[in-house]
Write a protein that holds these residues in place. Structure first.
Motif, PDB file in Angstrom:
ATOM      1  N   LYS A 497     -23.881-123.636  -2.933  1.00 15.73           N
ATOM      2  CA  LYS A 497     -23.663-124.950  -3.540  1.00 15.73           C
ATOM      3  C   LYS A 497     -24.482-125.168  -4.807  1.00 15.73           C
ATOM      4  CE  LYS A 497     -22.476-127.006   0.926  1.00 15.73           C
ATOM      5  NZ  LYS A 497     -22.885-127.914   2.040  1.00 15.73           N
ATOM      6  N   SER A 498     -25.620-124.470  -4.911  1.00 12.44           N
ATOM      7  CA  SER A 498     -26.483-124.680  -6.074  1.00 12.44           C
ATOM      8  C   SER A 498     -26.141-123.771  -7.246  1.00 12.44           C
ATOM      9  CB  SER A 498     -27.957-124.467  -5.676  1.00 12.44           C
ATOM     10  OG  SER A 498     -28.183-123.107  -5.307  1.00 12.44           O
ATOM     11  N   SER A 499     -25.258-122.825  -7.015  1.00  9.54           N
ATOM     12  CA  SER A 499     -24.908-121.875  -8.072  1.00  9.54           C
ATOM     13  C   SER A 499     -23.814-122.440  -8.958  1.00  9.54           C
ATOM     14  CB  SER A 499     -24.447-120.551  -7.452  1.00  9.54           C
ATOM     15  OG  SER A 499     -25.461-120.003  -6.642  1.00  9.54           O
ATOM     16  N   ASP A 500     -24.018-122.367 -10.252  1.00  8.70           N
ATOM     17  CA  ASP A 500     -23.075-122.901 -11.221  1.00  8.70           C
ATOM     18  C   ASP A 500     -22.044-121.826 -11.577  1.00  8.70           C
ATOM     19  OD1 ASP A 500     -21.703-124.040 -13.283  1.00  8.70           O
ATOM     20  OD2 ASP A 500     -23.434-124.381 -14.578  1.00  8.70           O
ATOM     21  N   PRO A 501     -20.768-122.042 -11.228  1.00  9.67           N
ATOM     22  CA  PRO A 501     -19.749-121.022 -11.518  1.00  9.67           C
ATOM     23  C   PRO A 501     -19.565-120.771 -13.012  1.00  9.67           C
ATOM     24  CG  PRO A 501     -18.734-123.078 -10.783  1.00  9.67           C
ATOM     25  CD  PRO A 501     -20.203-123.216 -10.554  1.00  9.67           C
ATOM     26  N   ALA A 502     -20.009-121.712 -13.848  1.00 12.42           N
ATOM     27  CA  ALA A 502     -19.858-121.532 -15.292  1.00 12.42           C
ATOM     28  C   ALA A 502     -21.040-120.802 -15.913  1.00 12.42           C
ATOM     29  CB  ALA A 502     -19.687-122.896 -15.963  1.00 12.42           C
ATOM     30  N   ASN A 503     -22.083-120.620 -15.105  1.00 12.74           N
ATOM     31  CA  ASN A 503     -23.285-119.949 -15.594  1.00 12.74           C
ATOM     32  C   ASN A 503     -23.237-118.473 -15.209  1.00 12.74           C
ATOM     33  OD1 ASN A 503     -25.933-118.887 -15.820  1.00 12.74           O
ATOM     34  ND2 ASN A 503     -26.826-120.939 -15.680  1.00 12.74           N
ATOM     35  N   ASP A 504     -23.240-117.597 -16.200  1.00  9.98           N
ATOM     36  CA  ASP A 504     -23.137-116.168 -15.924  1.00  9.98           C
ATOM     37  C   ASP A 504     -24.268-115.671 -15.033  1.00  9.98           C
ATOM     38  OD1 ASP A 504     -20.848-115.990 -17.397  1.00  9.98           O
ATOM     39  OD2 ASP A 504     -21.847-115.302 -19.232  1.00  9.98           O
ATOM     40  N   ASP A 505     -25.442-116.299 -15.119  1.00 12.47           N
ATOM     41  CA  ASP A 505     -26.591-115.851 -14.339  1.00 12.47           C
ATOM     42  C   ASP A 505     -26.447-116.171 -12.849  1.00 12.47           C
ATOM     43  OD1 ASP A 505     -27.837-114.837 -16.564  1.00 12.47           O
ATOM     44  OD2 ASP A 505     -28.955-116.687 -16.977  1.00 12.47           O
ATOM     45  N   THR A 506     -25.702-117.203 -12.522  1.00 15.58           N
ATOM     46  CA  THR A 506     -25.598-117.613 -11.113  1.00 15.58           C
ATOM     47  C   THR A 506     -24.176-117.479 -10.547  1.00 15.58           C
ATOM     48  OG1 THR A 506     -25.210-119.931 -11.746  1.00 15.58           O
ATOM     49  CG2 THR A 506     -27.497-119.243 -11.371  1.00 15.58           C
ATOM     50  N   ARG A 507     -23.217-117.126 -11.385  1.00 12.29           N
ATOM     51  CA  ARG A 507     -21.829-116.995 -10.929  1.00 12.29           C
ATOM     52  C   ARG A 507     -21.724-116.001  -9.758  1.00 12.29           C
ATOM     53  NH1 ARG A 507     -16.383-117.237 -12.543  1.00 12.29           N
ATOM     54  NH2 ARG A 507     -15.177-115.405 -11.905  1.00 12.29           N
ATOM     55  N   PHE A 508     -22.369-114.837  -9.912  1.00 17.93           N
ATOM     56  CA  PHE A 508     -22.269-113.818  -8.873  1.00 17.93           C
ATOM     57  C   PHE A 508     -22.968-114.281  -7.605  1.00 17.93           C
ATOM     58  CE2 PHE A 508     -23.193-109.882  -6.621  1.00 17.93           C
ATOM     59  CZ  PHE A 508     -21.967-109.227  -6.708  1.00 17.93           C
ATOM     60  N   ASP A 509     -24.056-115.072  -7.741  1.00 16.09           N
ATOM     61  CA  ASP A 509     -24.741-115.606  -6.562  1.00 16.09           C
ATOM     62  C   ASP A 509     -23.767-116.387  -5.692  1.00 16.09           C
ATOM     63  OD1 ASP A 509     -27.005-114.540  -7.605  1.00 16.09           O
ATOM     64  OD2 ASP A 509     -28.099-116.417  -7.826  1.00 16.09           O
ATOM     65  N   ARG A 510     -22.935-117.179  -6.351  1.00 20.12           N
ATOM     66  CA  ARG A 510     -21.977-118.028  -5.640  1.00 20.12           C
ATOM     67  C   ARG A 510     -20.989-117.185  -4.841  1.00 20.12           C
ATOM     68  NH1 ARG A 510     -17.122-120.220  -7.877  1.00 20.12           N
ATOM     69  NH2 ARG A 510     -16.331-122.048  -6.746  1.00 20.12           N
ATOM     70  N   PHE A 511     -20.448-116.150  -5.482  1.00 15.80           N
ATOM     71  CA  PHE A 511     -19.514-115.281  -4.777  1.00 15.80           C
ATOM     72  C   PHE A 511     -20.205-114.523  -3.654  1.00 15.80           C
ATOM     73  CE2 PHE A 511     -16.804-115.545  -8.657  1.00 15.80           C
ATOM     74  CZ  PHE A 511     -15.631-115.942  -8.035  1.00 15.80           C
ATOM     75  N   ALA A 512     -21.378-113.959  -3.948  1.00 14.36           N
ATOM     76  CA  ALA A 512     -22.092-113.172  -2.944  1.00 14.36           C
ATOM     77  C   ALA A 512     -22.437-114.019  -1.721  1.00 14.36           C
ATOM     78  CB  ALA A 512     -23.357-112.567  -3.544  1.00 14.36           C
ATOM     79  N   ALA A 513     -22.823-115.270  -1.945  1.00 13.78           N
ATOM     80  CA  ALA A 513     -23.140-116.165  -0.828  1.00 13.78           C
ATOM     81  C   ALA A 513     -21.892-116.429   0.013  1.00 13.78           C
ATOM     82  CB  ALA A 513     -23.710-117.479  -1.362  1.00 13.78           C
ATOM     83  N   ALA A 514     -20.763-116.627  -0.657  1.00 16.55           N
ATOM     84  CA  ALA A 514     -19.512-116.877   0.073  1.00 16.55           C
ATOM     85  C   ALA A 514     -19.103-115.653   0.883  1.00 16.55           C
ATOM     86  CB  ALA A 514     -18.405-117.256  -0.907  1.00 16.55           C
ATOM     87  N   TRP A 515     -19.197-114.472   0.284  1.00 20.62           N
ATOM     88  CA  TRP A 515     -18.842-113.243   1.004  1.00 20.62           C
ATOM     89  C   TRP A 515     -19.725-113.054   2.231  1.00 20.62           C
ATOM     90  CZ3 TRP A 515     -19.373-110.196  -4.193  1.00 20.62           C
ATOM     91  CH2 TRP A 515     -18.306-110.528  -5.039  1.00 20.62           C
ATOM     92  N   THR A 516     -21.012-113.350   2.057  1.00 21.45           N
ATOM     93  CA  THR A 516     -21.954-113.174   3.158  1.00 21.45           C
ATOM     94  C   THR A 516     -21.694-114.182   4.272  1.00 21.45           C
ATOM     95  OG1 THR A 516     -23.607-112.392   1.575  1.00 21.45           O
ATOM     96  CG2 THR A 516     -24.406-113.027   3.755  1.00 21.45           C
TER      97      THR A 516
END
Length: 592
Positions: A497-516
Motif C-alpha cells: 500500500k505504501s509503494s507508489d506505482p508511478a515511482n520507479d524506485d518503489t514500483r517493483f516493491d508493489r509487485f513483489a509484495a503482491a506476488w508474495t
C-alpha cells in the motif's frame, strides 16, 4: 553409499554402475517388462483380458466372485492371462487362501513376467506367510536378475524376519550378478546387527566377501562383532583390488575394530607401491585410532605426495586429538586439500575436517585465509557442501563470525533444504551491516523454503531496508517460505500500500509484495482484495518479468483468482512469450 567419505574416492566408484542398473528394476506392477514377453493376443485371450480389466474398473466388486474368476485365470495356459490375473489379484486385495497359494506358485512360474507380477501382488497384499517367504527366498536366487531383484525388494518391503532374509542374501552375495548383489547388500544393512552372523559367513566365501565388506561399511559400528573375521579376511586377500573395500569396512566400524590394526599394516606392507592401498590403509588406521602405527603414519605425513601427506596427517590427529602439533598440522594439510584442483582431494579434505571434531574456530583462520582467493573459495565451498547435512552445524557456527560468514553462506547456498538446520544462524545474520551479505542470506533462506519459517520476523524487518535488492530478496524468501510466513502478512500489506506505482524506485516493491502475499495468505479476504488489482495490472504489463510473476501469483491465489479471468484470457491468447501463454491457459483451466 551415504555421505561422502575418504573412501568415496578410493573404492565405491565401481558400485555406481550396479546401483544404477538396480534402480531400473520394475515397480510393483512391472510395467517395463510387459512388452518383452507379451505377444499378440488370440481372440479368446483378448476376451479374458477384457474381463479381468473390467474387474478393476468396477467399483464395489465382490471379492469372492472376483477370486473365482482370478483363480481360473491364474491356472490358464496363457502367459498373458496369468500375469494379468496376478496383477488384478494384487490390486483388488484378493487375500483368500486359494488366491494366495496360486500367487505363491506364480512366483516359480516358467514365465519371468508371471513371476514379477505374482511377487508384486504378494507384496501389495502384505502376505508374509512362511510359504510366501519360502517362494520369495527361492526367487531371490533366480538366474533372472529382474526376478531376483523383485524378490529381494519384496522380502524387504514385507519386513520379513531379518535372520531368514539375511541367510538368503548371503547366497545372493556369492553369485556373480552385481545388480542383484547391490539389493542384497541393502537388505543386509536394513537387517542391522542381526545380519552379523551371516556377514561372518560371507567373509569366508570368495565371491561374497567383497559385498559383505560393502554391507559392513554401511553398518559401521553395528558390525563390530565381525572384526575378527574381517581381520582374517584381510590377511588372506591375494588380489590387490579386493583390499580397499575390506580396509574401508574396518574404517567404518571405527575404534571398535582396533584389533584389526596388525591386519591393516600387513596389507599395506604387502602392496607398498599401491597408492590406493596406502591411502585407504592410513584412513583405516586413523578411523580405528590405531595405537602402534605412529611411525608408519609419520612417514606418510612427510610424503612428497600432498594427498598421502594429508590423509596421514589426518590419521595422526585422529589418533592423538589432544596433541596440538598433530592437530594443527592436519588442519593445515586439510585446508590445503580444499584448495586442490582435484575434486576427489577436495572431498576427502572436507570430510577430514568434519570428522576431526575440532573445537569451534580451530579451522576458521585457515579457511578464511584460503577463501580470499575466489577460485579457492569456490573449491572449498563445493567440497564442504558435498558433506550435506553433516556440514550444517559447522557452517552455522561459522555464520557467527563476520569474517567466515561469506564462506559459510557459500556452503549453505549449495545445500538447498538441507541447510534448514542453520536457519537460526541465518536469521541472525540478516542484521549484518553489509547489504550483499543480507541479500545472500535471504537467498539461502529462500532455497530452504518452508523450513525457514522461523526467520519470518527478521525477513519482515528487511522490507523497510534502504537497499532495494535487500527488500526484494527478503520478499522472495518470504514467498518461498509460503503460508508458514503468514506472520509477515501485515508488513507485506503495508509495503504494497505504501509503494507508489508511478515511482520507479518503489514500483517493483508493489509487485513483489503482491506476488508474495498471493502465496503467503491466498485465502485471506483482505489480501485478495489488495492483490487482485496489482496482479491484473501485472498480467497486462509491458515488462516480461511482471507478466510472468503475476501469472504465477494468480495460480497461487487459487479460486480467488477468478476475477483475473479476463486478463488471463488475454495473456493466454496474445502474450508475446510462449511460456506465459501456456501458464495463463493452465491457470484458466484450473479455475473452471
Amino acid at each position: 553409499m551415504s555421505a561422502i567419505r575418504f573412501h568415496h574416492v578410493l573404492a565405491l566408484a565401481a558400485l555406481l554402475l550396479p546401483v544404477a542398473a538396480a534402480s531400473q528394476a520394475q515397480s510393483t506392477d512391472a510395467p517395463a517388462a510387459q512388452s518383452t514377453e507379451s505377444t499378440e493376443l488370440t481372440s479368446r485371450e483378448a476376451a479374458v483380458v477384457e474381463q479381468l480389466d473390467q474387474l478393476l474398473s468396477r467399483p464395489g466388486v465382490v471379492k469372492e466372485r472376483a477370486a473365482r474368476r482370478i483363480g481360473r485365470a491364474l491356472d490358464s495356459k496363457s502367459i498373458a492371462i496369468r500375469w494379468r490375473a496376478a496383477r488384478v489379484a494384487g490390486r483388488l486385495g484378493l487375500d483368500d487362501a486359494e488366491t494366495i497359494a496360486k500367487l505363491q506358485a506364480g512366483v516359480a512360474d516358467d514365465s519371468w513376467l508371471v513371476q514379477l507380477h505374482s511377487i508384486a501382488a504378494l507384496t501389495n497384499l502384505g502376505d508374509k506367510s512362511d510359504a510366501t517367504v519360502d517362494a520369495l527366498t527361492t526367487a531371490a536366487l533366480s538366474d533372472n536378475a529382474r526376478v531376483a531383484i523383485a524378490a529381494i525388494k519384496a522380502l524387504r518391503a514385507l519386513e520379513v524376519d531379518p535372520a531368514k532374509a539375511a541367510s538368503t542374501m548371503n547366497k545372493v552375495l556369492a553369485g556373480e550378478n552385481q545388480a542383484v548383489a547391490t539389493h542384497a547388500v541393502e537388505a543386509m544393512v536394513e537387517a542391522g546387527p542381526k545380519a552379523v552372523p551371516f556377514l561372518k559367513e560371507a567373509l569366508k566365501q570368495p565371491n561374497a566377501a567383497f559385498w559383505a565388506c560393502v554391507a559392513i561399511a554401511d553398518l559401521g559400528p553395528d558390525a563390530a562383532e565381525v572384526t575378527p573375521e574381517l581381520a582374517e579376511y584381510l590377511q588372506s586377500i591375494d588380489k590387490v583390488e579386493s583390499a580397499p573395500q575390506a580396509l574401508l569396512a574396518v574404517a567404518e566400524i571405527g575404534p571398535a575394530a582396533s584389533a584389526a590394526e596388525p591386519a591393516i599394516v600387513a596389507v599395506m606392507n604387502r602392496w607398498k607401491d599401491d597408492k590406493s592401498i596406502q591411502l585407504t590403509g592410513m584412513y583405516a588406521l586413523g578411523a580405528i585410532e590405531a595405537s602402534d602405527s605412529d611411525q608408519l603414519l609419520t612417514a606418510g605425513s612427510n610424503s612428497d605426495d600432498p594427498f598421502t601427506a594429508m590423509v596421514a596427517s589426518w590419521a595422526m590427529a585422529k589418533i592423538h586429538p589432544d596433541n596440538k602439533l598433530f592437530v594443527d598440522a592436519a588442519v593445515l594439510r586439510l585446508v590445503g586439500g580444499l584448495e586442490s584442483d582435484q575434486p576427489t582431494v577436495r572431498q576427502a579434505a572436507a570430510h577430514g575436517l568434519v570428522t576431526l571434531h575440532l573445537p569451534p574456530g580451530t579451522a576458521a583462520p585457515y579457511l578464511i585465509k584460503a577463501a580470499k582467493n575466489p577460485v579457492a573459495r569456490d573449491h572449498i565451498a563445493d567440497a564442504l557442501a558435498t558433506l550435506g547435512p553433516d556440514v550444517v552445524p559447522h557452517a552455522a557456527r561459522a555464520m557467527a563470525n563476520p569474517e567466515s560468514r561469506p564462506l559459510a553462506l557459500e556452503v549453505l547456498s549449495r545445500l538447498g533444504t538441507d541447510a534448514a538446520g542453520a536457519t537460526e544462524a541465518l536469521a541472525a545474520s540478516l542484521q549484518d551491516s553489509t547489504p550483499l551479505v543480507r541479500q545472500r542470506t535471504c537467498s539461502v533462506l529462500a532455497q530452504i523454503g518452508p523450513k525457514a519459517a522461523p526467520a519470518t520476523k527478521e525477513l519482515a524487518v528487511l522490507l523497510n531496508s534502504q537497499d532495494g535488492a535487500v527488500r526484494h530478496s527478503a520478499m522472495y524468501a518470504l514467498r518461498e517460505i509460503g503460508p508458514k510466513a503468514e506472520n509477515a502478512k501485515g508488513a507485506l500489506l503495508g509495503k504494497l500500500k505504501s509503494s507508489d506505482p508511478a515511482n520507479d524506485d518503489t514500483r517493483f516493491d508493489r509487485f513483489a509484495a503482491a506476488w508474495t502475499l498471493a502465496r503467503v495468505a491466498p485465502s485471506d479476504p483482505t489480501v485478495v482484495t489488495a492483490v487482485l488489482p496489482v496482479l491484473s495490472e501485472g498480467i497486462t504489463s509491458d515488462t516480461l518479468l511482471e507478466r510472468s510473476e503475476s501469472i504465477v501469483a494468480a495460480s497461487d491465489l487459487g479460486p480467488a483468482a477468478k476475477p483475473l479471468k479476463e486478463a488471463l484470457t488475454k495473456a493466454a491468447e496474445s502474450d508475446a512469450d510462449l511460456e506465459n501463454r501456456e501458464a495463463a491457459q493452465a491457470v484458466l483451466e484450473s479455475l473452471e
